[in-house]
Design a protein around this motif. Structure first.
Motif: not given
Length: 465
Positions: A18, A22, A42-43, A46-47, A50, A138
């Protein structure tokens, strides 16, 4: 198809785990969307993470990934989407199903022309790292990858990984200053490789293989104007082949290995002919040698007879492209401070003429007409560009601007101080990024605009109209 998309993502997720998945997703999307904000990236990350985390585990419903990626596409197409904005989004959203998803996945921003990442001081790095290590990592990944997005992915991954390792090690060290010094020395080759590969791959992406061969050839000709076409053309072809193999490669050591091999060839061929090249190749590692060669300023132009123009038969024969490059090479070695952006415009114009005329009914009449037109404009075009960048190379920046103003006052005695000031700034804004070696190709090309054939020649930093 759907299974391929799912399998590719899930294989990466399972192979990397993971956290590394990422990291890769931040870098890949920061490269693709180089003008996006950190929050937008970042949005999106994240999607994507996930989706992989939910749908790439053993026993997940086969429809899980398809349904999740469809929801992600719908969110991208919705009003007020939190993801990076792109002019092509509306076109993708007009499509449906898998076509829409693949279209959205293929979107990318044009790369940054001038890298904006500036490394903070050691103290600032440690302060940000200690405050929030994850947020620090990040943000660094986003800024660095968007600034050096043309570097091959494995080079970026290696460079960012060692940088973050350096920060996490040195910021908890009892002697951070000496730790940073030691780590930066160890990272020097990789840092150079990132910088160099971003530059050369930017040029390769903007120019394509044929034009990048000419650009590289012209650069060598200006650094070593005493060398012949036969000496330098094979090296230019070799460099272009390296870029074509490695700029998009995911092989871990492609760029370093192939660029080192190319540098060894260049050093072997040129050290005996030129003292400056010998200095670059003497006792350094090959990446440092390559960086040194690229950074060499142009040599003074030798006194040579007028360049011999290729005949119509040569231009329209099988070796037409090579004959055109040879003539432009001869111009470059006679005008050693003409910047790449101007030579690139000449290359584009000569290729356009060659294609148009060699397919015309009367190719000789077409070429003769174009020769006359270009012949009248070529010398003043080259001289103005040569003069501008020659002054920039020799003078410090303040003296350069002073000389520009004096020159403009002589040629435009009735111009107002405001207009003179604007013209000085305009030309200085062109010269500072575009006269040094390895300028940003698209940025500088956009500053040299084509003009109608009947217009008077206006070169030297002011856009040509």
């Amino acid at each position: 198809g759907k299974a391929y998309v799912r399998d590719k993502v899930c294989q990466e997720f399972q192979a990397l785990g993971k956290e590394d998945f990422r990291t890769l997703t931040i870098i890949a999307n920061s490269r693709k969307f180089s003008n996006a904000t950190f929050e937008e990236i970042s949005h999106l990350v994240h999607e994507i993470v996930s989706l992989a985390e939910t749908c790439c585990v053993e026993g997940a419903d086969p429809s899980c990934y398809d349904a999740g990626s469809s929801a992600l596409s719908a969110k991208s197409c919705g009003a007020g989407s939190p993801f990076p904005a792109h002019p092509g989004t509306a076109g993708c959203c007009a499509q449906e199903g898998l076509e829409q998803k693949l279209c959205l996945a293929a979107l990318r921003h044009p790369p940054q022309q001038l890298p904006r990442y500036l490394q903070p001081s050691n103290e600032e790095l440690c302060q940000a790292f200690k405050k929030d290590p994850k947020d620090f990592a990040d943000r660094f990944l986003h800024e660095y990858a968007s600034s050096y997005g043309q570097a091959p992915l494995p080079v970026l991954l290696g460079s960012t990984r060692t940088f973050l390792s350096m920060v996490s090690t040195c910021c908890i060290s009892p002697a951070p200053t000496s730790c940073f010094l030691k780590e930066k020395l160890e990272r020097k080759t990789l840092s150079l490789l990132t910088l160099l590969s971003n530059r050369v791959c930017s040029r390769f992406t903007a120019y394509g293989k044929e034009k990048v061969t000419f650009s590289y050839l012209a650069s060598l000709a200006q650094k070593m104007p005493g060398a012949s076409f036969e000496d330098l053309f094979p090296l230019a072809e070799d460099a272009a082949e390296v870029f074509s193999q490695c700029c998009d490669s995911v092989a871990e050591d492609c760029m370093q290995k192939k660029l080192s091999e190319h540098t060894a060839k260049a050093c072997g061929a040129l050290v005996a002919r030129d003292e400056r090249f010998a200095d670059c190749c003497n006792g350094k590692n090959l990446m440092q040698s390559y960086f040194c060669i690229l950074a060499l300023p142009p040599a003074p132009a030798p006194k040579l007879p007028e360049a011999q123009k290729p005949t119509n038969e040569q231009l329209c024969g099988e070796e037409g492209a090579r004959h055109a490059k040879r003539y432009l090479f001869e111009l470059a070695r006679r005008h050693t401070t003409v910047p790449d952006a101007f030579l690139g415009k000449l290359y584009d114009a000569s290729e356009k003429v060659r294609v148009e005329c060699c397919s015309a009914k009367d190719s000789s009449a077409c070429l003769d007409s174009k020769r006359q037109q270009m012949g009248e404009e070529l010398h003043p075009f080259l001289e103005k560009a040569n003069q501008l960048c020659g002054q920039y190379t020799k003078l410090n920046f303040l003296d350069f601007k002073k000389r520009l103003r004096e020159s403009l006052m002589q040629t435009m005695p009735k111009a107002s101080p405001e207009l003179l000031g604007q013209l000085v700034e305009q030309r200085a804004d062109f010269a500072s990024p575009c006269c040094p070696p390895n300028p940003p190709p698209l940025y500088c090309a956009a500053k040299v605009k084509p003009r109608p054939p009947t217009a008077p020649c206006r070169a030297g930093g002011q856009p040509l109209r």
